[in-house]
Design an enzyme around this catalytic site. Structure first.
Site, short mmCIF file in Angstrom:
data_model
loop_
_atom_site.label_atom_id
_atom_site.label_comp_id
_atom_site.label_asym_id
_atom_site.label_seq_id
_atom_site.Cartn_x
_atom_site.Cartn_y
_atom_site.Cartn_z
N HIS A 99 8.30 41.64 -31.77
CA HIS A 99 9.46 40.84 -32.19
C HIS A 99 10.74 41.53 -31.70
O HIS A 99 10.83 42.76 -31.71
CB HIS A 99 9.47 40.70 -33.72
CG HIS A 99 10.42 39.64 -34.19
ND1 HIS A 99 11.78 39.84 -34.21
CD2 HIS A 99 10.21 38.37 -34.61
CE1 HIS A 99 12.37 38.73 -34.65
NE2 HIS A 99 11.44 37.82 -34.90
N GLU A 156 11.21 33.55 -28.16
CA GLU A 156 12.27 33.60 -29.18
C GLU A 156 13.54 34.14 -28.54
O GLU A 156 13.72 35.38 -28.50
CB GLU A 156 11.86 34.54 -30.32
CG GLU A 156 10.74 34.05 -31.18
CD GLU A 156 10.85 34.60 -32.59
OE1 GLU A 156 10.86 33.79 -33.52
OE2 GLU A 156 10.96 35.82 -32.77
P1 13P Z 1 15.15 32.19 -37.70
O1 13P Z 1 14.21 31.04 -37.91
O2 13P Z 1 15.79 32.67 -38.96
O3 13P Z 1 16.12 31.91 -36.60
O4 13P Z 1 14.25 33.44 -37.22
C1 13P Z 1 13.38 33.25 -36.17
C2 13P Z 1 12.51 34.45 -36.05
O5 13P Z 1 12.96 35.53 -35.72
C3 13P Z 1 11.10 34.28 -36.41
O6 13P Z 1 10.33 35.37 -36.01
#
Ligand code: 13P
Length: 235
Positions: A99, A156
């Protein structure tokens, strides 16, 4: 093919909040019927995995458990690490790895993340590898061609996480082509400011979504699940 809805609670919640969320998750037959097209995955903080599993089993909830990280090492003298061996008697099916918050705050390297992926796979835990923009070409350099198809890839973009500025679903379909050409993965997940209003558009392009903020309040999350299910009927 089910769509994946992955709730990453990060370092939020205490034990009583976890119990409240899971004890109030809908489990009556009508709700389960509506949700059956979704694979719901919950990644709570480590200390709550045991009680989460107990409530999930007791209430027959349609929820699978994930960890938010996994040690690259096996059992042994690695103070503070949580190994796959530690998790052996729990039913952990997925691990969120790499992450951007761990890359940023804990300085996790691509090599360390590749080692964590190998460890997860050797314990039959499915890795959900997070990648961000613009680094996704280099972030796979330590992953072999044999390993790539075994992963879920979670795209992401850092700018979309927690900002309310989700990626545009059309851009995402272009990025998907690029990612597929580099990674040969089978399952692509999108994460970053997903909510009930935009989840349907992401599920049209991707195999699932990874949620942070929108998974914390049970009512928001359940609303999102029902919206996601409805959007699948139109696919
Ligand atoms: P948000 O949905 O709060 O933008 O976070 C996304 C995330 O980092 C999920 O791993």
């Amino acid at each position: 093919m089910k769509k994946y809805i992955i709730a990453n609670w990060k370092s939020n919640k205490n034990l009583s909040e976890v119990a409240f969320w899971l004890n109030n998750f809908p489990n009556e037959p009508e709700s389960l019927q509506v949700l059956h097209g979704l694979e719901i995955i919950l990644a709570p903080p480590y200390p709550f995995l045991v009680s989460a599993q107990e409530i999930i089993e007791e209430r027959h909830l349609p929820i699978k458990l994930a960890v938010q990280d996994l040690s690259a090492f096996g059992k042994g003298a690695y103070t503070g690490e949580v190994s796959a061996f530690n998790l052996q008697d729990l039913d952990i099916q997925y691990a969120i790895l790499g992450h951007s918050e761990r890359r940023r705050f804990l300085k996790e390297s691509d090599q360390l993340i590749a080692d964590k992926i190998a460890e997860a796979l050797s314990w039959h835990i499915k890795p959900i590898l997070c990648l961000d923009k613009p680094n996704f070409a280099s972030q796979a350099r330590f992953l072999s061609r044999q390993i790539l198809p075994k992963l879920f890839l979670a795209y992401e973009p850092v700018t979309a996480i927690g900002s309310g500025q989700a990626e545009d679903a059309h851009n995402l379909s272009l990025i998907k082509k690029e990612l597929y050409s580099i990674y040969q993965v089978k399952t692509l997940i999108y994460g970053g400011s997903v909510n009930a209003a935009n989840v349907g558009s992401f599920l049209q392009v991707c195999d699932g979504v990874l949620l942070g903020g929108a998974s914390l309040e049970l009512s928001d999350f359940v609303n999102l699940l029902f919206t996601a299910s409805e959007s699948l009927i139109q696919l």
